[in-house]
Design an enzyme around this catalytic site. Structure first.
Site, PDB file in Angstrom:
ATOM      1  N   CYS A  78      -0.398  20.542 -16.724  1.00  0.00           N
ATOM      2  CA  CYS A  78      -0.082  19.488 -17.691  1.00  0.00           C
ATOM      3  C   CYS A  78       0.300  20.113 -19.033  1.00  0.00           C
ATOM      4  O   CYS A  78      -0.456  20.953 -19.548  1.00  0.00           O
ATOM      5  CB  CYS A  78      -1.311  18.597 -17.862  1.00  0.00           C
ATOM      6  SG  CYS A  78      -1.139  17.360 -19.137  1.00  0.00           S
TER       7      CYS A  78
ATOM      8  N   GLY B 261       2.807  -4.411   9.031  1.00  0.00           N
ATOM      9  CA  GLY B 261       2.824  -2.953   9.189  1.00  0.00           C
ATOM     10  C   GLY B 261       1.634  -2.233   8.600  1.00  0.00           C
ATOM     11  O   GLY B 261       1.759  -1.098   8.145  1.00  0.00           O
TER      12      GLY B 261
ATOM     13  N   HIS C 253      -1.471   1.508  -4.315  1.00  0.00           N
ATOM     14  CA  HIS C 253      -1.889   2.907  -4.153  1.00  0.00           C
ATOM     15  C   HIS C 253      -1.041   3.900  -4.964  1.00  0.00           C
ATOM     16  O   HIS C 253      -1.055   5.091  -4.661  1.00  0.00           O
ATOM     17  CB  HIS C 253      -1.879   3.282  -2.661  1.00  0.00           C
ATOM     18  CG  HIS C 253      -2.914   2.538  -1.862  1.00  0.00           C
ATOM     19  ND1 HIS C 253      -2.918   2.480  -0.490  1.00  0.00           N
ATOM     20  CD2 HIS C 253      -3.999   1.826  -2.269  1.00  0.00           C
ATOM     21  CE1 HIS C 253      -3.949   1.747  -0.078  1.00  0.00           C
ATOM     22  NE2 HIS C 253      -4.617   1.335  -1.132  1.00  0.00           N
TER      23      HIS C 253
ATOM     24  N   CYS D 281      -2.725  19.120 -21.703  1.00  0.00           N
ATOM     25  CA  CYS D 281      -4.108  19.627 -21.658  1.00  0.00           C
ATOM     26  C   CYS D 281      -4.288  20.835 -20.736  1.00  0.00           C
ATOM     27  O   CYS D 281      -5.382  21.400 -20.672  1.00  0.00           O
ATOM     28  CB  CYS D 281      -5.063  18.514 -21.222  1.00  0.00           C
ATOM     29  SG  CYS D 281      -4.798  17.972 -19.532  1.00  0.00           S
TER      30      CYS D 281
ATOM     31  N   VAL E  77       3.587   4.097  -1.064  1.00  0.00           N
ATOM     32  CA  VAL E  77       3.834   4.820  -2.311  1.00  0.00           C
ATOM     33  C   VAL E  77       5.283   5.313  -2.370  1.00  0.00           C
ATOM     34  O   VAL E  77       5.641   6.102  -3.234  1.00  0.00           O
ATOM     35  CB  VAL E  77       2.844   6.017  -2.444  1.00  0.00           C
ATOM     36  CG1 VAL E  77       1.403   5.528  -2.560  1.00  0.00           C
ATOM     37  CG2 VAL E  77       2.971   7.006  -1.276  1.00  0.00           C
TER      38      VAL E  77
ATOM     39  N   GLN F 127       0.844  -1.198   0.000  1.00  0.00           N
ATOM     40  CA  GLN F 127       0.000   0.000   0.000  1.00  0.00           C
ATOM     41  C   GLN F 127       0.878   1.246   0.000  1.00  0.00           C
ATOM     42  O   GLN F 127       0.386   2.362  -0.100  1.00  0.00           O
ATOM     43  CB  GLN F 127      -0.883   0.015   1.256  1.00  0.00           C
ATOM     44  CG  GLN F 127      -1.843  -1.149   1.345  1.00  0.00           C
ATOM     45  CD  GLN F 127      -2.456  -1.251   2.734  1.00  0.00           C
ATOM     46  OE1 GLN F 127      -3.437  -0.585   3.045  1.00  0.00           O
ATOM     47  NE2 GLN F 127      -1.868  -2.064   3.579  1.00  0.00           N
TER      48      GLN F 127
ATOM     49  N   CYS G 261      -1.919  14.319 -14.644  1.00  0.00           N
ATOM     50  CA  CYS G 261      -2.779  15.499 -14.552  1.00  0.00           C
ATOM     51  C   CYS G 261      -4.142  15.107 -13.996  1.00  0.00           C
ATOM     52  O   CYS G 261      -4.574  13.956 -14.113  1.00  0.00           O
ATOM     53  CB  CYS G 261      -2.881  16.233 -15.878  1.00  0.00           C
ATOM     54  SG  CYS G 261      -3.948  15.456 -17.080  1.00  0.00           S
TER      55      CYS G 261
ATOM     56  N   ASN H  11       3.261  -6.813  13.445  1.00  0.00           N
ATOM     57  CA  ASN H  11       2.821  -5.451  13.780  1.00  0.00           C
ATOM     58  C   ASN H  11       2.973  -5.286  15.298  1.00  0.00           C
ATOM     59  O   ASN H  11       2.513  -6.145  16.046  1.00  0.00           O
ATOM     60  CB  ASN H  11       1.343  -5.281  13.387  1.00  0.00           C
ATOM     61  CG  ASN H  11       0.917  -3.833  13.330  1.00  0.00           C
ATOM     62  OD1 ASN H  11       1.207  -3.062  14.254  1.00  0.00           O
ATOM     63  ND2 ASN H  11       0.237  -3.444  12.279  1.00  0.00           N
ATOM     64  N   PRO H  12       3.583  -4.221  15.758  1.00  0.00           N
ATOM     65  CA  PRO H  12       3.720  -4.050  17.210  1.00  0.00           C
ATOM     66  C   PRO H  12       2.352  -3.923  17.895  1.00  0.00           C
ATOM     67  O   PRO H  12       2.234  -4.158  19.093  1.00  0.00           O
ATOM     68  CB  PRO H  12       4.500  -2.740  17.365  1.00  0.00           C
ATOM     69  CG  PRO H  12       5.020  -2.399  16.019  1.00  0.00           C
ATOM     70  CD  PRO H  12       4.213  -3.132  14.999  1.00  0.00           C
TER      71      PRO H  12
HETATM   72  P1  OAD Z   1      -1.568   3.031   9.018  1.00  0.00           P
HETATM   73  O1  OAD Z   1      -0.922   4.281   9.475  1.00  0.00           O
HETATM   74  O2  OAD Z   1      -3.053   2.985   9.024  1.00  0.00           O
HETATM   75  O3  OAD Z   1      -1.048   1.818   9.908  1.00  0.00           O
HETATM   76  C1  OAD Z   1       0.312   1.638  10.165  1.00  0.00           C
HETATM   77  C2  OAD Z   1       0.473   0.348  10.953  1.00  0.00           C
HETATM   78  O4  OAD Z   1       1.862   0.104  11.104  1.00  0.00           O
HETATM   79  C3  OAD Z   1      -0.141   0.380  12.366  1.00  0.00           C
HETATM   80  O5  OAD Z   1      -0.954  -0.760  12.543  1.00  0.00           O
HETATM   81  C4  OAD Z   1       1.084   0.346  13.282  1.00  0.00           C
HETATM   82  O6  OAD Z   1       0.832  -0.380  14.471  1.00  0.00           O
HETATM   83  C5  OAD Z   1       2.091  -0.364  12.413  1.00  0.00           C
HETATM   84  N1  OAD Z   1       3.511  -0.081  12.712  1.00  0.00           N
HETATM   85  C6  OAD Z   1       4.067   1.047  13.207  1.00  0.00           C
HETATM   86  N2  OAD Z   1       5.398   0.918  13.286  1.00  0.00           N
HETATM   87  C7  OAD Z   1       5.696  -0.318  12.808  1.00  0.00           C
HETATM   88  C8  OAD Z   1       6.904  -1.049  12.609  1.00  0.00           C
HETATM   89  N3  OAD Z   1       8.089  -0.535  12.906  1.00  0.00           N
HETATM   90  N4  OAD Z   1       6.822  -2.301  12.102  1.00  0.00           N
HETATM   91  C9  OAD Z   1       5.617  -2.844  11.784  1.00  0.00           C
HETATM   92  N5  OAD Z   1       4.462  -2.208  11.936  1.00  0.00           N
HETATM   93  C10 OAD Z   1       4.493  -0.964  12.433  1.00  0.00           C
HETATM   94  O7  OAD Z   1      -0.972   2.721   7.580  1.00  0.00           O
HETATM   95  P2  OAD Z   1      -1.553   1.739   6.444  1.00  0.00           P
HETATM   96  O8  OAD Z   1      -2.233   0.567   7.030  1.00  0.00           O
HETATM   97  O9  OAD Z   1      -0.461   1.506   5.476  1.00  0.00           O
HETATM   98  O10 OAD Z   1      -3.492   5.098   1.446  1.00  0.00           O
HETATM   99  O11 OAD Z   1      -2.618   2.672   5.778  1.00  0.00           O
HETATM  100  C11 OAD Z   1      -3.300   2.218   4.642  1.00  0.00           C
HETATM  101  C12 OAD Z   1      -3.518   3.328   3.674  1.00  0.00           C
HETATM  102  O12 OAD Z   1      -4.143   4.423   4.354  1.00  0.00           O
HETATM  103  C13 OAD Z   1      -2.267   3.947   3.105  1.00  0.00           C
HETATM  104  O13 OAD Z   1      -1.748   3.228   1.999  1.00  0.00           O
HETATM  105  C14 OAD Z   1      -2.737   5.287   2.655  1.00  0.00           C
HETATM  106  C15 OAD Z   1      -3.669   5.664   3.762  1.00  0.00           C
HETATM  107  O14 OAD Z   1      -4.753   6.349   3.340  1.00  0.00           O
HETATM  108  C16 OAD Z   1      -3.412   5.997   0.478  1.00  0.00           C
HETATM  109  O15 OAD Z   1      -2.648   6.939   0.513  1.00  0.00           O
HETATM  110  C17 OAD Z   1      -4.315   5.712  -0.650  1.00  0.00           C
END
Ligand code: OAD
Length: 251
Positions: free
Chosen positions: A151, A191, A121, A154, A105, A103, A129, A217-218
């Protein structure tokens, strides 16, 4: 930190696994200095999702959104892959068929050497654009004081090539991730808070399809209940230990 022990049952399962998938989220890059979204100091704890990560937010205030992403881009440019990214890149060499669904970027998996990466993502270093999704290389645009730039094809405003809330994922990318998940013998979820769909749905799909699910995940997540093995440690600490145990235990 206490010694992380890896159950021998897990190593046995990994040794016989052919199709292995890892779904990663922002937590994997936390140890590289890139903030997560929903943790205590997370990006969405400080800034409003609707303002910075939706098409409506961009229409309301494109300059604010562009600058928010520029700030994140600068962090990404300075970041290096951590031992978690590096271990995942090595997974590609040890499993017959390994797919990384991310997920994130930030491109750090690729920087660490992973090749089979599905970026759900998008990628923050790319731009397109707003009106027509024309790809735009902002480095090649003539100098202008306009923020965001426009852009060259366009004239529409340029935005980062990432998926915002309310937008659809690329159907081909989504389908590739679904196929890999359905076929997985082992599925790592690493994570991610498991709050954002469709990504979070892959954890349930993997379980329903018979995969062994491993959560790293912690903190507990909304999908923790699906895990067969759970490691409540940072991924940069656990993944190298799993890799070591795997390579130490000869077939
Ligand atoms: P989150 O910020 O929602 O979750 C991050 C997770 O990482 C949490 O569950 C933490 O407990 C865990 N964490 C923190 N430190 C860690 C470490 N050192 N090792 C392992 N885990 C750890 O982030 P995402 O789940 O990635 O989308 O969020 C999903 C999407 O929400 C993102 O891709 C983004 C956002 O909107 C878009 O930008 C489209």
């Amino acid at each position: 930190m206490e010694k992380i022990s890896i159950p021998s049952e897990l190593i046995r399962i990994l040794k016989s696994a052919k199709n292995v998938v890892a779904l990663t989220g922002a937590g994997v890059s936390a140890e590289s200095g890139i903030p997560t979204f929903r943790d205590k100091d997370g990006l969405f704890t400080k800034d409003n999702v609707e303002d910075v990560a939706t098409p409506e937010g961009f229409k309301r205030n494109p300059k604010l959104v562009w600058e928010w992403y520029s700030m994140r881009r600068e962090k990404v440019k300075q970041a290096h892959p951590n031992p978690g990214h590096i271990a995942l890149a090595k997974f590609e060499e040890i499993f017959p068929n390994f797919t990384l669904i991310t997920q994130n970027v930030d491109g750090l998996h690729q920087k660490a050497g992973s090749r089979n990466v599905i970026e759900l993502h998008g990628n923050i270093m790319r731009n397109k654009c707003f009106a027509n999704s024309h790809p735009v290389d902002v480095e090649k645009l003539p100098p202008s004081s306009e923020i965001p730039p426009r852009c060259p094809v366009c004239g529409s405003l340029v935005r980062p090539d990432v998926v915002w809330f309310g937008e659809f994922l690329d159907p081909e990318i989504l389908s590739a991730a679904e196929v890999a998940t359905r076929n997985a013998d082992v599925f790592f979820t690493i994570g991610t808070s498991s709050e954002v769909y469709p990504a979070a749905g892959f954890i349930s799909l993997a379980k329903e399809s018979g995969a062994t699910v491993i959560e790293i995940n912690p903190n507990e997540t909304l999908k923790s209940y699906l895990a067969d093995f759970t490691f409540r440690y940072p991924s940069g600490k656990v993944l190298p230990v799993i890799l070591d145990e795997f390579t130490r235990q000869k077939d």
